[in-house]
Design a protein around this motif. Structure first.
Motif, mmCIF file in Angstrom:
data_model
loop_
_atom_site.group_PDB
_atom_site.id
_atom_site.type_symbol
_atom_site.label_atom_id
_atom_site.label_comp_id
_atom_site.label_asym_id
_atom_site.label_seq_id
_atom_site.Cartn_x
_atom_site.Cartn_y
_atom_site.Cartn_z
ATOM 1 N N GLU A 177 -24.388 28.200 14.072
ATOM 2 C CA GLU A 177 -24.500 29.321 15.008
ATOM 3 C C GLU A 177 -24.546 28.868 16.471
ATOM 4 O O GLU A 177 -23.953 29.477 17.353
ATOM 5 C CB GLU A 177 -25.749 30.137 14.692
ATOM 6 N N ARG A 229 -22.721 29.755 20.413
ATOM 7 C CA ARG A 229 -23.518 30.106 21.598
ATOM 8 C C ARG A 229 -23.166 29.201 22.785
ATOM 9 O O ARG A 229 -23.192 29.631 23.933
ATOM 10 C CB ARG A 229 -25.013 29.954 21.307
ATOM 11 N N ALA A 279 -28.752 24.956 27.431
ATOM 12 C CA ALA A 279 -29.290 25.963 26.515
ATOM 13 C C ALA A 279 -30.813 25.966 26.531
ATOM 14 O O ALA A 279 -31.457 24.919 26.634
ATOM 15 C CB ALA A 279 -28.782 25.702 25.099
#
Length: 950
Positions: free
Chosen positions: A11, A15, A508
């Protein structure tokens, strides 16, 4: 769907990478490729492509990566540290932690080269400089260096530039921190300096071009340096003082004692120890040294309307302009950490920092009184600030072990003495614990705090008297001040920053979370190794990741910036050649297209630079390379080359280039600035590089922080591995003892390494997808911009690498509009300008990175296309050359509300040039800054408060 799909272990990849499958297909169609594989074949030469996958684990989710790292952190023991030696527990005020350190508005910003949209962090840096000026007692200060040890080495270089004494001898106080001496010895060797380490009497007897004195000494003693400084200066010696920043709150300043330079670490002003960094070093100096000083200086200037504005002053001193003649190779400083330290002073104010400094000293004094009253132990120094050296005889080992068992680290000094360094977090409980361990009886703090310092060593002048340090002591006021500054800056939480070569990619949130975990933030760099097993496991795991990615046999994690990585790599080459009996090899070939730091680094390592030409396509001229390599084969040390090239192209001949250098006895240093174009597609070691530095703050997601922190580990082939940096205080695993350090801490800025560890762990072997997206984004952008601007260089299939260079020189010749005009006009569109006039004057170098979406790329493309139309209006006489939206850019809100509007274009055209800008407007707070005025009227301290109010 399968459960594997539902759990979606990959996932994070979606992102991090900004383009989805649909966008990818649209962009491939735009660039004329049928598939991503076909596109890669056209872009990356087959000759360098690696077969198969990277030897990395599978990708994992953010949650799983954090759980893995939590497991490593649980194997770190956070003892109460009383070790000292320049590193101390401290408390970062929570309002600063949450709103600066943990705030992407501060940590994702870039170096303030575009000052009009960096006024907030420039003001914060000016505050930092003012703190350094006040505490040092000197006239000017820079906006931070990397750490205390490298700052001391920079002071040595500055002394050589300024001193008229005809000698290569440099004096070093025997009381300096051992890590400082270690780094200075490394630097001195390749500058050809002779270091003389001794006491003050020895300093007065000899002749030296410079000297470094420690204040306070490594074992805690406070000595008034006034007389020794005067004696040294009488002989023409340039004198630097390495000072403890917290002690300077109470002690007589280096400037008052006559020093030319003061330097040190500002870690004690709220910055976590972090196993060694990152921390902002301070560097203050006399006015006479302003053009010789290393690093950045923030200066006060005016904008086009005469309004006060800040900028980086005297930029012509810097390595990207002066190259091998630069004052140093410093590129990354420690802006984020300098801002933390400066805001610590803003929040506490003069009374607050005095209270903290007095409390530290009073605790040390009370402890010394208890020791002096006890039997079998004694205090060695009568004058100290925070560190009490206790002679304990044969009790020392037992005391040390007893405290270890209670979770307290003190520092052994020799066989019979222990140093106890008090700090901001020391309290009554610590006091009782320490006194019991040393005397057998737990003592209580006395009712009255007292000082043991003589009046002769105390400062009498005011510090932090500027209004900025006396206005923000409530949390509301501080919160609003921080927000006001943040709103003046354009960071990546607003829009893309497309700086070529600087790789401003996503930082991030999951990657950032661990840096404030106490296990990573509150550990002393010289803590016993059995307490930091989890830290070392994380570092070793990261080394394994980087070895898998680059193909190198070993990794050194010590360099704490890209420039330090360059230096460490070249030093490893020089050490290897010396071990082979080839110390005479002193020629370094550097292509004309190289980064500005490369020539400066080569010069610092004692090498002579020979420039290699580039051809019309921007590639290294292989014929010229061969001729110069053969001409200098008897003395060839190294080639410094960037791949893909600084011109943004994968050169077909990289293997041949490496072979030519090896055939002529040299080593290949590859600059890793453009590693973001390689990961998963090729391995630098496999194509012929012997050593490579990796900018973790570029390719591997450590944020730039407004100009730092950075990390620059180096990868080394097996023959160079024995020559990587070790450390005199705390050995580096898999390093050979005696290989001098390049940074103050064994693993550089260790506390930010979890960011890169998290990024690679979450991406796993699929990290190659990031590289593919970076290449596609760059080629899509180049294809679209080529409709309006020439793309200066491309590969044989018309492809660029991860960045492209837009040539503005034809437009400038036809319209008079310059690259500066376009850079400033982009601010009106809500964008930070790409890299301007590097590596070719009159160009913009653009790197979109893999993290930007197609929508964001299209907005940037639309802005550039509209700017071209505006320039054509100037070219065609619709707008005058001296009064148009480009030459007047950027436009501020003041421009719009000002009653007078003497321009042939409307207010709307000025500030809302495209529809999307209206809903996403970023307002620069100043107009174009007058650089010439700022250099001619150099002011590097905080102006009076009424200027802020105006």
């Amino acid at each position: 769907m399968s459960f594997n799909e539902l759990f979606n272990a990959g996932e994070f990849i979606g992102r991090h990478i900004g383009i989805n499958a649909d966008s990818t297909q649209q962009m491939l169609q735009a660039v004329g490729a049928d598939s991503i594989d076909a596109f890669l074949s056209q872009t990356v030469p087959d000759s360098v492509r690696m077969p198969g996958e990277l030897n990395l684990p599978d990708s994992v989710t953010e949650t799983d990566a954090l759980q893995q790292l939590r497991g490593l952190a649980d194997n770190i023991k956070v003892n109460n540290s009383y070790i000292g030696l320049g590193y101390y527990p401290t408390r970062l005020p929570y309002v600063i932690q949450r709103n600066v350190l943990e705030n992407p508005g501060w940590y994702t910003a870039y170096t303030p080269y575009q000052a009009e949209i960096a006024q907030g962090r420039l003001e914060a840096l000016l505050n930092f400089q003012q703190v350094c000026i006040d505490l040092s007692g000197l006239e000017l200060a820079g906006a931070s260096l990397l750490d205390e040890a490298t700052a001391a080495a920079e002071a040595m270089s500055l002394a050589k530039r300024m001193s008229k004494v005809k000698t290569d001898r440099y004096f070093v106080d025997a009381r300096v921190y051992p890590q400082t001496l270690d780094v200075m010895q490394t630097r001195a060797q390749y500058f050809g300096f002779e270091l003389v380490v001794g006491d003050f009497e020895q300093a007065q007897e000899g002749e030296y071009f410079g000297a470094l004195l420690q204040y306070v000494g490594k074992d805690g003693d406070v000595v008034d340096l006034t007389d020794i400084i005067a004696a040294l200066k009488a002989k023409g010696t340039n004198v630097a003082v390495a000072a403890d920043v917290m002690s300077l709150v109470l002690l007589k300043s280096p400037g008052e004692m006559g020093a030319d330079v003061a330097l040190g670490n500002t870690q004690r002003f709220g910055v976590p120890m972090g196993f060694g960094g990152p921390h902002a070093a301070f560097f203050a100096f006399t006015d006479a040294a302003k053009r010789s000083a290393p690093g950045r200086i923030i200066g006060v200037s005016v904008d086009a309307k005469g309004k006060r504005a800040l900028r980086m002053a005297l930029q012509t001193r810097e390595q990207h302009i002066r190259r091998e003649k630069a004052n140093s190779n410093i590129c990354t400083s420690q802006v984020l950490l300098a801002n933390l330290a400066g805001m610590y002073a803003v929040y506490h104010g003069p009374e607050g920092v005095k209270r903290i400094a007095n409390r530290i000293h009073a605790l040390a004094t009370a402890f010394a009184d208890v020791i002096n009253a006890a039997e079998g132990v004694s205090v060695v120094h009568a004058q100290f600030f925070d560190t009490v050296l206790v002679e304990a005889g044969d009790k020392a080992a037992a005391i040390y072990e007893a405290l270890l068992a209670q979770g307290v680290n003190v520092r052994p000094v020799g066989e019979t003495a222990l140093a106890v360094a008090f700090h901001e977090l020391s309290n009554a409980q610590d006091f009782a614990q320490l006194t019991e361990a040393f005397t057998g009886t737990a003592a209580s703090l006395p009712a009255e705090a007292k000082s043991s310092l003589n009046a002769a060593v105390l400062r009498t002048d005011a510090i932090l008297s500027h209004p900025v340090f006396n206005s923000h002591h409530t949390e509301h006021e501080m919160l609003r001040y921080l927000k006001k500054l943040e709103d003046k800056d354009l960071a990546m939480n607003r829009s893309m920053i497309s700086l070529g070569s600087c790789t401003m990619k996503l930082n991030a949130t999951a990657e950032m979370i661990p840096i404030t975990w106490p296990e990573f933030g509150q550990v002393h760099p010289f803590a016993p190794l059995d307490q930091v097993g989890g830290y070392l496991q994380m570092i070793e795991s990261l080394q394994d990741y980087l070895k898998a990615i680059t193909g190198f046999d070993d990794i050194s994690m010590q360099p704490n910036s890209g420039a330090q990585g360059e230096y460490a790599g070249i030093v490893a080459i020089r050490r290897y050649q010396e071990a082979q009996g080839e110390s005479h090899r002193d020629i370094c070939l550097i292509p004309r297209s190289a980064h500005g730091t490369n020539p400066a680094t080569a010069n610092m390592a004692g090498l002579k630079v020979v420039v290699v030409e580039t051809d019309e396509y921007g590639n290294v001229d292989v014929a010229d390379l061969k001729a110069k390599a053969e001409q200098h084969k008897d003395n060839l040390s190294a080639l410094m080359i960037t791949y893909p090239s600084t011109h943004g192209v994968f050169e077909e001949g990289i293997r041949e280039i490496c072979d030519v250098i090896h055939a002529n006895g040299g080593q290949v240093y590859m600059d890793g600035a453009n590693l973001n174009a390689q990961v998963g597609l090729m391995q630098p070691a496999e194509v012929g590089a012997d050593v490579l530095h990796m900018n973790l703050h570029k390719t591997f997601c450590i944020p730039h922080g407004g100009g730092g922190p950075g990390m620059g580990p180096i990868g080394l082939k097996s023959h160079l591995a024995p020559f990587k940096a070790s450390h005199a205080v705390s050995g580096v695993f898999n390093a050979v003892d005696g290989q001098g350090a390049v940074s103050a801490a064994p693993y550089g800025s260790a506390s930010i390494l979890p960011i890169t560890w998290m990024y690679i762990t979450m991406m796993g072997k699929d990290i190659k997808q990031a590289t593919e997206a970076a290449l596609l984004n760059a080629n899509y952008l180049a294809t679209k911009l080529a409709e309006d601007y020439p793309i200066l260089y491309s590969g044989k299939n018309g492809r660029v690498a991860h960045e492209c260079i837009v040539d503005l020189r034809p437009l400038k010749a036809d319209s008079g509009i310059t690259e500066v005009d376009i850079a400033k006009r982009l601010m009106d569109y809500g964008f930070h300008a790409p890299t301007m006039s590097f590596p070719v004057a009159g160009t913009l170098m653009i790197e979109p990175t893999e993290s930007e979406s197609k929508a964001e790329l299209d907005r940037f493309i639309a802005a550039m296309k509209n700017i071209k139309q505006e320039a054509l209006k100037v070219q065609n006489g619709v707008w005058p050359k001296d009064n148009n939206p480009l030459c007047n850019a950027p436009h501020t809100a003041y421009n719009v509300i000002d009653g007078e509007w003497n321009h042939p274009y409307s207010r709307d055209e000025a500030v809302y040039p495209l529809d999307y800008v209206r809903d996403n407007k970023f307002w620069p707070t100043v107009n174009r800054i007058d650089d010439v005025y700022g250099d001619r009227n150099l002011v590097c301290s905080c102006p009076p408060m009424d200027v802020y109010e105006d």
